[in-house]
Design a protein around this motif. Structure first.
Motif, PDB file in Angstrom:
ATOM      1  N   GLN A   1     -80.650 -11.117  34.280  1.00 21.02           N
ATOM      2  CA  GLN A   1     -81.070  -9.796  33.809  1.00 21.02           C
ATOM      3  C   GLN A   1     -82.449  -9.437  34.355  1.00 21.02           C
ATOM      4  O   GLN A   1     -82.676  -8.309  34.780  1.00 21.02           O
ATOM      5  N   ALA A   2     -83.344 -10.398  34.356  1.00 21.13           N
ATOM      6  CA  ALA A   2     -84.692 -10.154  34.884  1.00 21.13           C
ATOM      7  C   ALA A   2     -84.619  -9.882  36.383  1.00 21.13           C
ATOM      8  O   ALA A   2     -85.286  -8.965  36.888  1.00 21.13           O
ATOM      9  N   THR A   3     -83.815 -10.645  37.083  1.00 22.52           N
ATOM     10  CA  THR A   3     -83.659 -10.454  38.522  1.00 22.52           C
ATOM     11  C   THR A   3     -83.110  -9.067  38.833  1.00 22.52           C
ATOM     12  O   THR A   3     -83.583  -8.383  39.746  1.00 22.52           O
ATOM     13  N   ASP A   4     -82.123  -8.633  38.051  1.00 19.14           N
ATOM     14  CA  ASP A   4     -81.538  -7.299  38.247  1.00 19.14           C
ATOM     15  C   ASP A   4     -82.552  -6.193  37.958  1.00 19.14           C
ATOM     16  O   ASP A   4     -82.619  -5.197  38.688  1.00 19.14           O
ATOM     17  N   LEU A   5     -83.341  -6.372  36.909  1.00 18.60           N
ATOM     18  CA  LEU A   5     -84.352  -5.380  36.572  1.00 18.60           C
ATOM     19  C   LEU A   5     -85.406  -5.279  37.674  1.00 18.60           C
ATOM     20  O   LEU A   5     -85.783  -4.177  38.088  1.00 18.60           O
ATOM     21  N   ILE A   6     -85.851  -6.406  38.164  1.00 17.21           N
ATOM     22  CA  ILE A   6     -86.838  -6.430  39.244  1.00 17.21           C
ATOM     23  C   ILE A   6     -86.265  -5.774  40.499  1.00 17.21           C
ATOM     24  O   ILE A   6     -86.942  -4.988  41.163  1.00 17.21           O
TER      25      ILE A   6
ATOM     26  N   TRP B   1     -84.786  -2.854  26.288  1.00 21.60           N
ATOM     27  CA  TRP B   1     -85.108  -4.247  26.008  1.00 21.60           C
ATOM     28  C   TRP B   1     -85.985  -4.421  24.775  1.00 21.60           C
ATOM     29  O   TRP B   1     -86.486  -5.508  24.508  1.00 21.60           O
ATOM     30  N   ASN B   2     -86.150  -3.370  23.991  1.00 17.45           N
ATOM     31  CA  ASN B   2     -86.927  -3.461  22.767  1.00 17.45           C
ATOM     32  C   ASN B   2     -86.364  -4.600  21.897  1.00 17.45           C
ATOM     33  O   ASN B   2     -85.170  -4.670  21.654  1.00 17.45           O
ATOM     34  N   GLY B   3     -87.223  -5.490  21.482  1.00 11.78           N
ATOM     35  CA  GLY B   3     -86.787  -6.622  20.673  1.00 11.78           C
ATOM     36  C   GLY B   3     -86.563  -7.892  21.480  1.00 11.78           C
ATOM     37  O   GLY B   3     -86.333  -8.958  20.909  1.00 11.78           O
ATOM     38  N   ASN B   4     -86.605  -7.794  22.802  1.00  6.56           N
ATOM     39  CA  ASN B   4     -86.433  -8.959  23.664  1.00  6.56           C
ATOM     40  C   ASN B   4     -87.769  -9.213  24.369  1.00  6.56           C
ATOM     41  O   ASN B   4     -88.072  -8.606  25.394  1.00  6.56           O
ATOM     42  N   ALA B   5     -88.554 -10.110  23.786  1.00  9.67           N
ATOM     43  CA  ALA B   5     -89.916 -10.347  24.281  1.00  9.67           C
ATOM     44  C   ALA B   5     -89.938 -10.800  25.740  1.00  9.67           C
ATOM     45  O   ALA B   5     -90.822 -10.404  26.500  1.00  9.67           O
ATOM     46  N   GLU B   6     -88.980 -11.605  26.124  1.00  7.06           N
ATOM     47  CA  GLU B   6     -88.951 -12.110  27.506  1.00  7.06           C
ATOM     48  C   GLU B   6     -88.756 -10.972  28.508  1.00  7.06           C
ATOM     49  O   GLU B   6     -89.472 -10.884  29.510  1.00  7.06           O
ATOM     50  N   MET B   7     -87.817 -10.079  28.228  1.00  3.37           N
ATOM     51  CA  MET B   7     -87.564  -8.975  29.154  1.00  3.37           C
ATOM     52  C   MET B   7     -88.687  -7.939  29.108  1.00  3.37           C
ATOM     53  O   MET B   7     -89.039  -7.357  30.133  1.00  3.37           O
ATOM     54  N   LEU B   8     -89.255  -7.718  27.935  1.00  2.00           N
ATOM     55  CA  LEU B   8     -90.385  -6.796  27.860  1.00  2.00           C
ATOM     56  C   LEU B   8     -91.569  -7.329  28.664  1.00  2.00           C
ATOM     57  O   LEU B   8     -92.297  -6.549  29.285  1.00  2.00           O
ATOM     58  N   ALA B   9     -91.728  -8.636  28.701  1.00  2.00           N
ATOM     59  CA  ALA B   9     -92.788  -9.230  29.518  1.00  2.00           C
ATOM     60  C   ALA B   9     -92.523  -8.973  31.001  1.00  2.00           C
ATOM     61  O   ALA B   9     -93.462  -8.727  31.772  1.00  2.00           O
ATOM     62  N   VAL B  10     -91.266  -9.011  31.394  1.00  2.00           N
ATOM     63  CA  VAL B  10     -90.906  -8.708  32.791  1.00  2.00           C
ATOM     64  C   VAL B  10     -91.260  -7.254  33.101  1.00  2.00           C
ATOM     65  O   VAL B  10     -91.872  -6.963  34.131  1.00  2.00           O
TER      66      VAL B  10
ATOM     67  N   LEU C   1     -94.028  -5.850  35.837  1.00  2.00           N
ATOM     68  CA  LEU C   1     -93.759  -4.882  36.907  1.00  2.00           C
ATOM     69  C   LEU C   1     -94.772  -3.744  36.857  1.00  2.00           C
ATOM     70  O   LEU C   1     -95.301  -3.329  37.888  1.00  2.00           O
ATOM     71  N   VAL C   2     -95.030  -3.268  35.656  1.00  2.00           N
ATOM     72  CA  VAL C   2     -95.989  -2.171  35.492  1.00  2.00           C
ATOM     73  C   VAL C   2     -97.371  -2.596  35.937  1.00  2.00           C
ATOM     74  O   VAL C   2     -98.069  -1.861  36.652  1.00  2.00           O
ATOM     75  N   GLU C   3     -97.790  -3.786  35.551  1.00  2.00           N
ATOM     76  CA  GLU C   3     -99.105  -4.286  35.932  1.00  2.00           C
ATOM     77  C   GLU C   3     -99.227  -4.406  37.451  1.00  2.00           C
ATOM     78  O   GLU C   3    -100.282  -4.139  38.012  1.00  2.00           O
ATOM     79  N   GLY C   4     -98.159  -4.800  38.096  1.00  2.00           N
ATOM     80  CA  GLY C   4     -98.177  -4.971  39.541  1.00  2.00           C
ATOM     81  C   GLY C   4     -98.298  -3.673  40.309  1.00  2.00           C
ATOM     82  O   GLY C   4     -98.787  -3.642  41.436  1.00  2.00           O
ATOM     83  N   VAL C   5     -97.874  -2.582  39.682  1.00  2.00           N
ATOM     84  CA  VAL C   5     -97.840  -1.297  40.374  1.00  2.00           C
ATOM     85  C   VAL C   5     -98.775  -0.277  39.751  1.00  2.00           C
ATOM     86  O   VAL C   5     -99.175   0.682  40.389  1.00  2.00           O
TER      87      VAL C   5
END
Length: 54
Positions: A3-8, A35-44, A48-52
């Motif tokens: 899921q993280a790979t697909d989002l990225i 992804w609200n409620g999924n801390a791992e995906m929200l971190a992803v 992404l936001v921080e990187g851009v």
């Protein structure tokens, strides 16, 4: 995690297509809601936001 790979990959595709800042922000907002409620995906998403700096 696939899921993280697909989002990225989807985020990178937006960048590659040079979408407007508004469309990129809309993508991020949708990802945060989805992804609200999924801390791992929200971190992803935040990574992404921080990187851009959306």
């Amino acid at each position: 995690m696939k899921q993280a790979t697909d989002l990225i990959a989807a985020f990178d595709d937006c960048l590659r297509r040079n979408v407007s800042k508004e469309r990129l922000q809309a993508f991020v907002d949708r990802a945060r809601r989805y992804w609200n409620g999924n801390a791992e995906m929200l971190a992803v998403v935040e990574g992404l936001v921080e990187g851009v700096r959306v």
